[in-house]
Write an enzyme that holds these catalytic residues in place. Structure first.
Site, short mmCIF file in Angstrom:
data_model
loop_
_atom_site.label_atom_id
_atom_site.label_comp_id
_atom_site.label_asym_id
_atom_site.label_seq_id
_atom_site.Cartn_x
_atom_site.Cartn_y
_atom_site.Cartn_z
N LYS C 85 0.94 -1.30 -0.08
CA LYS C 85 -0.04 0.11 0.12
C LYS C 85 0.90 1.20 -0.08
O LYS C 85 1.93 1.33 0.57
CB LYS C 85 -0.68 0.03 1.22
CG LYS C 85 -1.76 1.26 1.05
CD LYS C 85 -2.69 0.85 2.51
CE LYS C 85 -3.89 2.01 2.84
NZ LYS C 85 -4.79 1.76 3.87
N SER C 160 -9.54 1.93 2.94
CA SER C 160 -8.70 2.68 2.03
C SER C 160 -7.54 1.89 1.62
O SER C 160 -6.98 2.39 0.52
CB SER C 160 -8.09 3.74 2.90
OG SER C 160 -7.18 3.07 3.94
N SER C 184 -9.87 -0.57 7.29
CA SER C 184 -9.37 -0.28 5.88
C SER C 184 -8.67 -1.50 5.41
O SER C 184 -8.23 -1.43 4.27
CB SER C 184 -8.43 1.00 5.89
OG SER C 184 -9.25 2.01 5.89
#
Lengths: 499, 97, 518
Positions: C85, C160, C184
């Site tokens: 990420k 997210s 997330s």
């Protein structure tokens, strides 16, 4: 630089009618090896941005880790100031935007300081004031900016700024006093004496090199004024106070200025003011009425500090003899009055005298030299006593030479001058210049007889019984021997010759 | 109304974001809704309840006063939008005091 | 137990790849190349990646091969590709956090998690898309455009960590790292039919994790199998002296637990507050079946009330914006990143304000203002201060619950994946996606999402959330593994086989995005 406020009331007049209340906030850069929250070095004078890392640069993703030594130093300071040490406390974020703080918040402490509720005694002109310490807390220092393009290198009128983050993250201890009332006309000197005492205390604790000129000791001075007997007035905060002398001058100026404001029936504005070294004046800065909201909240990246009581007691046990206690001990050892001791303190001579005594001189002699001849020489050259090129050991040696009769006072002064001029240590000077007192009577008698022969009328007076006139002849002999005679012996010899 | 447009404009200034009028209009309505919703926490009786610290509560995490390698000045300044004389060049700072 | 190994390298699990590489059956370079090819084929449609480190990844793979050939000892996941990420700093790749304000920013240091992955021989293929600064539940808040759900490319992949979930669900990588602040990791995993785990807060280091909400952010694994997630969990976890909040204790035995997969005698609590009518009917139905499955496997099921959980959403939307308003203050154009409006006459304040206005998206701006409000003098006690107190009450609800049961369960998220654009400018609706995941972030305990079927009304994946006490991460893996094994028997294989969104690409028929049954 804006012009000073309309009028000042002369200081003595001001304190005759108004009561000042003081408050001081002092920031101390700790002398730890590394920064508060990272392992970057704290050394002064490194090339810009060469002592930085993701943490003290506040790079995205970086996290702080607290420096144990900084915590210990802070506890040490708190204990020396008779504070209570928190059993549990946290760091907090103080949020504001400014290019010299990389995260746009400063990790500090807010409602949970590490040390609280202490005191320190300050003695000024024989009067002792107990200055309460509200709190001692720990935080991180900011970077430093150079302002480019303006006339004076200051922020006003600058085109842009250049920022160096080497200083960002250095541990900073903030010492905040409680309000100090009741100083009256002594307010300026009490303020100065407090900062001096605090500085000496910090130095003895070896937690900082406390150099105001290098910025490792910074002071903000709060002053308020109120009519005698009335409630305390509105206080102003004065920043940019960079020396002990400035502390005194800043308070003095604020008293005079606020008295004028109050005399004119106006309100003193609660604000931050800036002290100017050159003029001794303060000028208006950011108004404290629009006080910034720092939106403090506990620092989530750090865990609470809960100093174990054994650790605190260990630190307490390892505290050195503090300056106040040391002064009391020396005063008693040297058998001095308070006034005498204060004179020594004011001259910055205590350590020098102590070292001279340690090197063998009597306290009285040591004092005499440092407060007399040497103080005079220091003043002449505009230096501090400690900057003179003579050591306590050398002073002690001169004192010893006088005590054994090798030198008299006058010769001793010549020797000291010579040492200060770099001619070597006392024995070398005495040898090289042949300054030893002539102790051989035969040589002296030659000079005595010569003087008697040259002054028949004075000699006659003495023979007739007016022994007081011997002084003139002694003077002649001293001149003839270039002062290298013991005046008392000379007098004896003359009288012996003429009886 | 939990929050006015003026208050939202103030928050934008405090947090250094030069929002347009259109943004302020848009956000004011949304923030008003959100604040009303989060204000529900005030319904909860929490007298004497301590604020949460950490999931696994610990104290006294320290590092020793020992040097760690630093970045070089080049690394430190690598991302700088402007640099001069080995320092970060920033626009003029309005006088603070 | 172990299914026959797929022929396609990209369909192998991390465990299978690791074993094959270790046995010399396939080289790390081959594996990496296969995944890079897959990325090239499908990522134009999926948009999981913001940066693909082609050459870097092949070089790292080559190094693994060289060391294996030289007989050097290698980590359990050596040679396995991973999607990281873009909130984790990487010294050799940009780190944008899905924001324009950090476009092309190259950090001068690796995050601890990044370092541990590299040291383990994991091959970082690139950085994945995310909601800007981790604020969001759909990746629609990314400044670089949303990622798309491989089940149906018109749907959100969750957020997210949406890029990470999309990458794994699209077979672009068998493993991904996400971060969980309000859900997330778990929510994207659930809507993409994957396993996603939020470790106990502090279980792995936040050093190098660009902070959104410091007291909530937790790095964690996303994978297609429970065992893979456990292997990754172990690889990144453990104490870090650079993170004062990291746990100084051994990593819970998650891999062993994932292999244990047994729930006989386990006490399972169904959270009353989360099993009412708050979920989409198909989600509720699949959840109920999952609970029945657990019972059939020998678990004892109870109803447990956690009364303060209904305040979790407002508590979260006070604490996280407050912390983020402070954490994001550093993005001001002075030291790195975007700088706007510096015409050599404007002041620093003006340039900061222009930079932040242009560099931040609307959700970030909203949360910064909300946080500034909640921390303001005069409001602190009623908002931030109160929220932290209620947070304690939520944590105590968990403590009380875990006196009665060993794990708590709920659906992971109230609905299946929703269409891109449906909630984009409706923050309150968007926030509801995290309803069930948020309590575990607030209390900091361990929570995993594991697939439990497809919702009948839309054929989209549903996730089962399993929560355990802080430090009992292994317990969540044990239960998840049992659920996975049992369901895959029922489904005759992994759920992901039903994902048709990329069918066209999979069948090599070009790049036309397929449609799911929605």
């Amino acid at each position: 630089m804006t012009a000073a406020v309309a009028g000042l009331v002369p200081f003595d007049d001001a304190v005759a009618r108004y009561e000042p209340v003081l408050g001081l906030e002092t920031h101390v850069e700790l002398g730890t090896t590394t920064k508060m929250f990272c392992g970057c070095p704290t050394r002064f004078g490194l090339p810009p941005n060469s002592a930085v890392c993701p943490v003290c640069l506040g790079l995205p993703g970086s996290l702080p880790v607290a420096n144990r030594a900084a915590i210990e130093y802070t506890i040490r300071i708190g204990l020396a100031l008779n504070c209570s040490i928190a059993s549990w406390c946290r760091f907090a974020r103080k949020n504001y935007f400014y290019p010299d703080i990389p995260k746009n918040f400063q990790i500090s402490q807010y409602d949970e300081p590490l040390c609280t509720n202490g005191w320190i005694d300050v003695t000024v002109e024989g009067e002792t004031f107990r200055v309460g310490i509200e709190r001692v807390h720990l935080e991180e220092d900011t970077g430093k900016s150079l302002h480019v393009g303006g006339a004076t290198g200051r922020i006003h009128g600058a085109d842009y700024s250049l920022v160096d983050y080497n200083r960002a993250g250095i541990p900073l201890v903030e010492v905040v006093t409680k309000p100090v009332p009741g100083t009256g006309a002594l307010a300026p000197v009490v303020a100065r004496a407090y900062v001096t005492e605090l500085r000496d205390l910090l130095r003895s604790l070896q937690v900082s090199d406390v150099r105001m000129e290098e910025g490792s000791l910074r002071c903000d001075v709060n002053t308020s004024l109120a009519p005698r007997g009335a409630e305390w007035g509105t206080r102003t905060e004065t920043k940019n106070v960079n020396s002990l002398r400035s502390v005194e001058r800043a308070v003095r100026f604020e008293v005079e200025r606020q008295a004028a404001v109050l005399d004119a029936g106006r309100r003193v504005v609660q604000e931050t003011r800036h002290f100017h070294e050159d003029s001794g004046a303060t000028t208006s800065g950011r108004s404290k009425e629009e006080a910034q909201d720092y939106r403090y909240f506990p620092e989530p990246d750090l865990v609470p500090i809960a100093p174990p009581r054994e650790w605190v007691e260990e630190i307490r046990a390892s505290l050195p003899e503090l300056p106040a206690a040391r002064r009391q001990r020396l005063q008693s050892d040297w058998n001095l009055t308070d006034l005498d001791m204060t004179a020594l303190a004011n001259a910055g001579a205590i350590d020098l005298v102590a070292a001279t005594v340690a090197a063998g001189a009597s306290p009285a002699d040591a004092r005499k030299w440092w407060l007399g001849e040497l103080a005079r020489r220091a003043n002449e050259s505009g230096k501090d006593l400690t900057a003179l090129l003579i050591t306590p050991a050398q002073v002690a040696r001169v004192s010893a030479l006088v005590a054994t009769g090798t030198l008299n006072d006058k010769l001793a002064r010549q020797v000291i001058d010579a040492v200060l001029a770099g001619e070597g240590d006392p024995d070398t000077v005495v040898e090289a210049r042949g300054l030893a007192v002539v102790s051989d009577d035969t040589a002296l008698l030659e000079a005595v007889d010569a003087a008697i022969a040259a002054n028949p009328d004075v000699a006659a007076k003495i023979r007739a019984g007016k022994t007081a006139a011997v002084g003139a002849l002694v003077g002649q002999v001293m001149k003839a021997t270039k002062g290298q005679a013991d005046a008392k012996r000379v007098s004896e010899l003359i009288l012996g010759r003429l009886s | 109304m939990s929050i006015t447009r003026d208050e939202v404009a103030h928050l934008a200034r405090l947090s250094r974001m030069a929002l347009t009028d259109a943004e302020l209009d848009h956000f004011a309505g949304q923030l008003d809704q959100i604040i009303a919703a989060v204000a529900r926490v005030q319904e909860v009786a929490a007298e004497g309840i301590p604020p949460m610290t950490h999931a696994v509560p610990v104290v006294n995490i320290f590092r020793e006063d020992v040097e760690d390698p630093c970045l070089t000045p080049e690394q430190a300044l690598a991302g700088a939008p402007a640099a001069e004389q080995g320092r970060f060049r920033v626009p003029r700072i309005l006088a603070e005091d | 137990m172990a299914a026959a190994r797929p022929t396609q390298l990209t369909h192998m699990s991390a465990a299978q790849i690791a074993a094959a590489v270790a046995a010399g059956e396939v080289s790390a370079v081959e594996v990496t190349q296969a995944h890079l090819d897959r990325i090239a084929a499908v990522d134009p449609d999926v948009h999981a990646f913001l940066h693909v480190a082609g050459l870097g990844a092949l070089a790292a793979a080559d190094d693994v091969d060289r060391r294996r050939a030289a007989g050097e000892p290698l980590g359990l996941l050596a040679g396995v590709p991973l999607a990281l990420k873009d909130v984790m700093t990487t010294a050799d790749m940009p780190t944008t956090c899905g924001s324009k304000i950090l476009e092309d920013w190259r950090p001068p240091y690796d995050a601890t998690v990044t370092r541990r992955l590299r040291d383990a021989g994991v091959i970082i293929l690139g950085k994945t898309n995310m909601d800007e600064f981790a604020m969001g539940s759909s990746t629609e808040n990314s400044a670089y455009g949303p990622s798309r759900n491989p089940w149906n490319l018109s749907l959100i992949p969750g957020g997210s960590s949406g890029g990470s979930s999309a990458a794994v669900a699209a077979y672009e990588a068998p493993l991904a790292i996400g971060t969980d602040t309000g859900g997330s990791i778990r929510q994207p995993a659930a809507v993409c039919g994957l396993v996603g785990m939020k470790p106990t807060y502090g279980g792995s280091s936040r050093y190098g994790l660009v902070a959104f909400a410091s007291s909530l952010d937790t790095p964690g694994p996303l994978a297609r199998t429970v065992l893979d997630a456990a292997l990754l969990h172990e690889a990144i976890s453990g104490h870090d002296p650079r993170d004062s909040t990291s746990i100084d204790a051994p990593v819970p035995p998650v891999v062993a637990a994932a292999r244990q997969a047994d729930v006989a005698g386990l006490r399972v609590g169904v959270v009353t507050e989360f099993s009412g009518g708050g979920s989409q009917p198909g989600v509720q139905a699949r959840f109920t079946e999952a609970v029945e499955l657990l019972e059939s496997l020998g678990a004892k099921v109870f109803e447990v009330s956690c009364p303060h959980f209904t305040y979790a959403l407002p508590v979260y939307y006070l604490i996280s914006p407050s912390e983020c308003s402070s954490n994001l203050a550093r993005f001001d154009g002075m030291r790195y990143g975007l700088r706007v409006g510096d015409d050599e006459t404007r002041s620093a304040d003006e340039v900061m304000s222009l930079t932040r206005a242009q560099g931040f998206g609307p959700e970030v701006k909203r949360r910064i203002m909300l946080g500034t409000y909640a921390l303001s003098s005069g409001y602190y006690d009623a908002y931030y201060g109160k929220a932290q107190q209620v947070r304690t009450l939520i944590s105590r609800d968990f403590d009380a619950a875990f006196e009665q049961v060993d794990v708590l369960v709920s659906p992971t998220t109230p609905t299946t994946a929703f269409p891109i654009g449906e909630r984009a400018d409706d923050p309150m609706a968007m926030y509801l996606a995290d309803l069930y995941t948020i309590p575990s972030d607030l209390a900091g305990n361990a929570a995993i999402s594991v697939p439990c079927g497809l919702a009948p009304e839309d054929g989209l994946p549903v996730g089962l959330q399993i929560m355990a006490p802080a430090l009992a991460d292994d317990r969540t893996y044990r239960v998840a593994a049992a659920v996975e094994a049992a369901f895959e028997q029922r489904w005759d294989g992994p759920l992901l086989r039903h994902a048709t969104g990329l069918r066209a690409a999979d069948e090599g028929a070009g790049r036309t995005p397929g449609r799911g049954s929605r």
